[in-house]
Design an enzyme around this catalytic site. Structure first.
Site, PDB file in Angstrom:
ATOM      1  N   ARG A 108       0.883  -1.180   0.000  1.00 61.90           N
ATOM      2  CA  ARG A 108       0.000   0.000   0.000  1.00 61.90           C
ATOM      3  C   ARG A 108       0.915   1.224   0.000  1.00 61.90           C
ATOM      4  O   ARG A 108       1.750   1.391   0.888  1.00 61.90           O
ATOM      5  CB  ARG A 108      -0.894   0.017   1.239  1.00 61.90           C
ATOM      6  CG  ARG A 108      -1.585   1.353   1.452  1.00 61.90           C
ATOM      7  CD  ARG A 108      -2.642   1.312   2.522  1.00 61.90           C
ATOM      8  NE  ARG A 108      -3.798   0.566   2.070  1.00 61.90           N
ATOM      9  CZ  ARG A 108      -4.994   0.583   2.673  1.00 61.90           C
ATOM     10  NH1 ARG A 108      -5.171   1.334   3.743  1.00 61.90           N
ATOM     11  NH2 ARG A 108      -5.994  -0.121   2.194  1.00 61.90           N
ATOM     12  N   HIS A 135      -7.563   0.492  -5.992  1.00 63.91           N
ATOM     13  CA  HIS A 135      -7.662  -0.392  -4.820  1.00 63.91           C
ATOM     14  C   HIS A 135      -8.244  -1.733  -5.306  1.00 63.91           C
ATOM     15  O   HIS A 135      -9.384  -2.093  -4.987  1.00 63.91           O
ATOM     16  CB  HIS A 135      -8.573   0.266  -3.775  1.00 63.91           C
ATOM     17  CG  HIS A 135      -8.448  -0.291  -2.393  1.00 63.91           C
ATOM     18  ND1 HIS A 135      -7.577  -1.322  -2.063  1.00 63.91           N
ATOM     19  CD2 HIS A 135      -9.085   0.034  -1.227  1.00 63.91           C
ATOM     20  CE1 HIS A 135      -7.695  -1.588  -0.774  1.00 63.91           C
ATOM     21  NE2 HIS A 135      -8.596  -0.786  -0.254  1.00 63.91           N
ATOM     22  N   GLN A 138      -9.896  -4.353  -2.891  1.00 65.42           N
ATOM     23  CA  GLN A 138     -11.235  -3.929  -2.479  1.00 65.42           C
ATOM     24  C   GLN A 138     -12.223  -4.203  -3.610  1.00 65.42           C
ATOM     25  O   GLN A 138     -13.358  -4.640  -3.374  1.00 65.42           O
ATOM     26  CB  GLN A 138     -11.219  -2.428  -2.144  1.00 65.42           C
ATOM     27  CG  GLN A 138     -12.541  -1.904  -1.632  1.00 65.42           C
ATOM     28  CD  GLN A 138     -12.824  -2.323  -0.205  1.00 65.42           C
ATOM     29  OE1 GLN A 138     -11.999  -2.121   0.674  1.00 65.42           O
ATOM     30  NE2 GLN A 138     -13.986  -2.902   0.034  1.00 65.42           N
ATOM     31  N   ASP A 230     -17.546   6.731  -1.073  1.00 65.98           N
ATOM     32  CA  ASP A 230     -16.259   6.619  -0.379  1.00 65.98           C
ATOM     33  C   ASP A 230     -15.964   7.985   0.236  1.00 65.98           C
ATOM     34  O   ASP A 230     -16.652   8.978  -0.065  1.00 65.98           O
ATOM     35  CB  ASP A 230     -15.157   6.195  -1.377  1.00 65.98           C
ATOM     36  CG  ASP A 230     -13.807   5.953  -0.707  1.00 65.98           C
ATOM     37  OD1 ASP A 230     -13.783   5.685   0.516  1.00 65.98           O
ATOM     38  OD2 ASP A 230     -12.769   6.041  -1.405  1.00 65.98           O
ATOM     39  N   CYS A 270     -16.328   1.119   1.094  1.00 63.62           N
ATOM     40  CA  CYS A 270     -15.145   0.306   1.406  1.00 63.62           C
ATOM     41  C   CYS A 270     -14.707   0.475   2.855  1.00 63.62           C
ATOM     42  O   CYS A 270     -13.985  -0.356   3.382  1.00 63.62           O
ATOM     43  CB  CYS A 270     -14.006   0.647   0.451  1.00 63.62           C
ATOM     44  SG  CYS A 270     -13.371   2.325   0.632  1.00 63.62           S
ATOM     45  N   ARG A 298     -13.052  -8.967   2.065  1.00 61.29           N
ATOM     46  CA  ARG A 298     -11.647  -8.662   1.790  1.00 61.29           C
ATOM     47  C   ARG A 298     -10.807  -9.910   2.051  1.00 61.29           C
ATOM     48  O   ARG A 298      -9.939 -10.288   1.259  1.00 61.29           O
ATOM     49  CB  ARG A 298     -11.152  -7.509   2.689  1.00 61.29           C
ATOM     50  CG  ARG A 298     -11.820  -6.162   2.452  1.00 61.29           C
ATOM     51  CD  ARG A 298     -11.495  -5.607   1.078  1.00 61.29           C
ATOM     52  NE  ARG A 298     -10.061  -5.527   0.847  1.00 61.29           N
ATOM     53  CZ  ARG A 298      -9.282  -4.540   1.300  1.00 61.29           C
ATOM     54  NH1 ARG A 298      -9.802  -3.522   1.957  1.00 61.29           N
ATOM     55  NH2 ARG A 298      -7.975  -4.537   1.049  1.00 61.29           N
TER      56      ARG A 298
HETATM   57  N1  NVA Z   1     -10.237   6.473  -1.049  1.00 60.08           N
HETATM   58  C1  NVA Z   1      -9.825   6.023   0.260  1.00 60.08           C
HETATM   59  C2  NVA Z   1      -9.991   4.551   0.411  1.00 60.08           C
HETATM   60  C3  NVA Z   1      -9.639   4.010   1.774  1.00 60.08           C
HETATM   61  C4  NVA Z   1      -9.739   2.529   1.883  1.00 60.08           C
HETATM   62  C5  NVA Z   1      -8.393   6.423   0.495  1.00 60.08           C
HETATM   63  O1  NVA Z   1      -7.570   6.262  -0.416  1.00 60.08           O
HETATM   64  O2  NVA Z   1      -8.070   6.915   1.574  1.00 60.08           O
HETATM   65  N1   CP Z   2     -11.085  -0.453   2.948  1.00 63.99           N
HETATM   66  C1   CP Z   2      -9.807  -0.459   3.336  1.00 63.99           C
HETATM   67  O1   CP Z   2      -8.887  -0.648   2.558  1.00 63.99           O
HETATM   68  O2   CP Z   2      -9.626  -0.240   4.674  1.00 63.99           O
HETATM   69  P1   CP Z   2      -8.234   0.043   5.397  1.00 63.99           P
HETATM   70  O3   CP Z   2      -7.746   1.376   4.910  1.00 63.99           O
HETATM   71  O4   CP Z   2      -8.566   0.045   6.858  1.00 63.99           O
HETATM   72  O5   CP Z   2      -7.261  -1.037   5.048  1.00 63.99           O
END
Ligand code: NVA
Ligand code: CP
Length: 311
Positions: A108, A135, A138, A230, A270, A298
């Site tokens: 990530r 993502h 997800q 989101d 998500c 997930r």
């Molecule tokens: N769009 C959000 C998704 C978190 C799982 C982010 O990137 O923070």
């Molecule tokens: N939805 C998701 O990726 O959650 P986290 O940021 O907690 O991993």
């Protein structure tokens, strides 16, 4: 034993064909049922995976760690400054060392180009656990969840309301790959990236999906089978939060917006959700909300993915 996806990377959902997406979802459904029925065999016993987090995470980290454990894979979590890809070491050096220890790299991070660079060097599978652009894990979990609740994917109407972010990009590709009609509504200036829209439309031409991008949440949600949203300020955009809340105010998923969707429409997010911003309690806590199923999946989707690419 090799699988049709042995050794493959997942940097964006468009790395998979429609057939391969179905393969992952089928495996996830099968493995989820097998686990529930008491089959706790660990098919990848003796393997290891690096789980690298350069942004915060709860769901992704826990679901990957537990998924690895269930497969017999040792998860090695690398978090924070100085843990991986740091101290001036080149990406090539770090990757070339990591792959001597582990059989997959899950990361990530911020830039999509960074995971692409790692994947170019790595001879082990690389999985995107969220970047600024995509993502995909997800996305697989969400497709699995929709399939469980609706019994199909192709032909469904999927609406996403909010920021044209990594989740919007992921839903565009997910819908295109599975033959859904995807309608996205964002405030002007916050649309998904044009190259992702173009990629989704190209895939959609082969699957019968359709892609609509607009600025009217009502139009996007009218008759939808699935309504998703989101956060308005993704990780890395915390400084823009107040300004974004002002711009996105009309894009909150509230009961009036949900009422425009099909009678049996489901709500997805998500998570983490910002209650009172992109979604109201009355929507996310309603029986039509499937956000916790989505979060659980997930684990099942990623476990299936790892079993296929590490197999
Ligand atoms: N769009 C959000 C998704 C978190 C799982 C982010 O990137 O923070
Ligand atoms: N939805 C998701 O990726 O959650 P986290 O940021 O907690 O991993």
């Amino acid at each position: 034993m090799t699988t049709p996806l042995s050794g493959r990377d997942l940097l964006a959902l468009s790395d998979l064909t429609p057939h391969e997406v179905a393969l992952v979802l089928d495996a996830a459904l099968e493995q989820k049922a097998a686990w529930a029925a008491g089959d706790h065999s660990a098919p990848l016993s003796g393997r290891a995976a690096a789980l690298i987090f350069q942004k915060p995470s709860m769901r992704t980290r826990v679901s990957f760690e537990v998924g690895c454990a269930r497969l017999g894979v040792t998860p090695v979590v690398l978090v924070g400054e100085g843990s991986a890809f740091s101290r001036g070491e080149t990406v090539a050096d770090s990757t070339s060392v990591l792959e001597r220890y582990v059989d997959a790299i899950v990361i990530r991070t911020f830039d999509q180009s960074f995971v692409e660079e790692i994947a170019r060097v790595a001879s082990v599978p690389v999985v995107n656990a969220l970047t600024d652009d995509y993502h995909p894990c997800q996305g697989l979990a969400d497709l699995l969840t929709i399939r469980e609740h609706k019994g199909k994917l192709s032909g469904l109407r999927f609406a996403y309301v909010g920021d044209g972010n990594n989740m919007a990009h992921t839903y565009l590709l997910a819908g295109a790959l599975t033959g859904m009609d995807v309608a996205i509504a964002t405030p002007a200036g916050f649309e998904p990236a044009s190259h992702v829209i173009a990629k989704a439309r190209k895939i959609a031409a082969g699957t019968g999906a359709s892609i609509e991008i607009g600025v009217d949440p009502n139009a996007a949600v009218d008759g939808a089978d699935v309504v998703a949203t989101d956060t308005w300020a993704s990780m890395g955009q915390e400084d823009e939060h107040a300004a974004r809340v002002a711009v996105f105010d009309d894009f909150a998923v509230n009961p009036a917006l949900m009422a425009r969707a099909a009678n049996d429409a489901v709500f997805m997010h998500c998570l983490p959700a910002h209650r009172g911003e992109e979604v109201l309690d009355t929507v996310i806590d309603a029986p039509s909300s499937i956000v916790y199923d989505e979060a659980e999946n997930r684990l099942h989707a990623q476990k299936a993915l790892l079993s296929l690419i590490m197999g």
